[in-house]
Design a protein around this motif. Sequence first.
Motif, short mmCIF file in Angstrom:
data_model
loop_
_atom_site.label_atom_id
_atom_site.label_comp_id
_atom_site.label_asym_id
_atom_site.label_seq_id
_atom_site.Cartn_x
_atom_site.Cartn_y
_atom_site.Cartn_z
N ASP A 339 0.93 -1.45 -0.13
CA ASP A 339 -0.12 0.01 -0.07
C ASP A 339 0.75 1.46 -0.02
N ASP A 341 0.69 4.06 1.84
CA ASP A 341 1.11 4.56 3.14
C ASP A 341 1.82 3.58 4.14
N ASP A 352 -11.06 6.38 3.51
CA ASP A 352 -11.07 6.83 2.01
C ASP A 352 -11.61 5.80 1.41
N ASN A 354 -12.36 5.19 -2.07
CA ASN A 354 -11.34 5.65 -3.00
C ASN A 354 -10.33 5.20 -2.74
N GLU A 355 -9.58 4.45 -2.01
CA GLU A 355 -8.51 3.64 -2.15
C GLU A 355 -8.73 2.14 -1.64
N ASP A 357 -7.52 0.11 -0.06
CA ASP A 357 -7.86 -0.39 1.80
C ASP A 357 -8.19 0.35 2.17
N ASP A 359 -8.73 3.24 3.60
CA ASP A 359 -8.50 4.58 4.55
C ASP A 359 -6.93 4.48 3.52
N LYS A 360 -6.62 6.36 4.23
CA LYS A 360 -5.32 6.58 3.97
C LYS A 360 -4.41 7.46 4.97
#
Length: 440
Positions: A339, A341, A352, A354-355, A357, A359-360
Amino acid sequence: MAAPRTLPCHYGLLGLAACALSVACNGEESTGSSATYTTTATSTSTTTSASESDTDATTTSASATDTDTTTTTTTTTTTTTETTAVADPLVVECGSPPAGAEGAKYNHQPTVMGGVPGYTWSANGLPDGLIINSFTGQIGGVPTLSGSYDIELTVQDSKGTVAMSSCPSLDIAGQLSVDLSGLKTPCIPEGGSLLDYVQGGDGSPITCSVPGGTGNGKLPAGLGVDPGACVTTGSISETRYGTWAWIVRGQQNGVDVYVPYCATQSKQAPKAYKIVGTHSGGDQLAPATGTFKAGDLIKFDGEGEPRFEVTTTCGNACFYGFYYAVTPSPMGSGPCKDDADGCYGLCPLIDDANEPDGDKQIACTLLPEMGLPKEGFAHELWAKGDVPAASFESRPWIVQFSIDYCVSTDTMACVNKDAILANGNDSNLEFAVIMNPVSP
């Protein structure tokens, strides 16, 4: 910023002391009697004597004399009387079976005396998980269910004689565990012992050790753990500020319990920044806790906690940096490695859709959030990991964060690790996260 990671003539019974068998292995000593016979043989010796006179007549006299000459011959015979061996009565003794516990290795050796060696053992009423060796009579195994059990032993010797014995009640306790619900913190502090929180077990001594390695946190310099009393020994000699947490393993007859211990060094360096942390478990000197389920990806993110505020004199133009390292643990592996991050972070992690996983990570915030002058920054802390391995899915484990801070009005003062360590006034924090298993 990517997080660097520090990534055992007499029969004997196997397992028995030699049995005292009162059995005649040979016949009794032999006894006998002797008789002597004498025979006599007689020989005859004849003597002839002749006497002549002045005349022509001759007189002949004959005399026979018996002389006894004895010759003796001796013959000895032996008669043997044999006694048939009689075996002592067959007796089996259970003795006093020791207490056992679920999951713990168990061993008990009954004894047998008398009879004719070549014994066959059997037992009724044994707890699930225990068996009796039909040749030696040894009872062993790992009990799987607690309770009180009445056991009947039977022994048959090689001549078919049978003896039985009832054992005193065999008690099997619940599996050894440690309940820390009575503690105010999620770890045992200096002066405490896991022995104070033990439940179940077979009552035999518990030996403690510090296993180290993956998932077991970090034992601070100067400290150790007494193997018998399971208490922390020594004095912490670390200069870094914060709390260390590490795992102590207690062992009893093949059962292991894993318990977090902790110790604090509460003095900061003279010029260090002020660090204030808040989370549901306490402040910056108290470890945080998270939970995980077997079979699920691991994630520690308190959605706003823990939160740390690092403050100093900064001014209108304020720049900050931080460097951190983590101990090896189930965190830091699996899908998070691919990922954007990564698997760890100090700045907030937000949802998030749109990610991939879900989240971001976003940027940390300067303090105060509104207005001037600035006096520092605030950060959070999160970590992710793969599905825990079987060796970790039912025990607590630890990830220890070691963080160094830098705050400056100079844009280049906190730009990388070397600059942070050189310009951060020895501002640092040791912070532990203790992860506990929960039922699926």
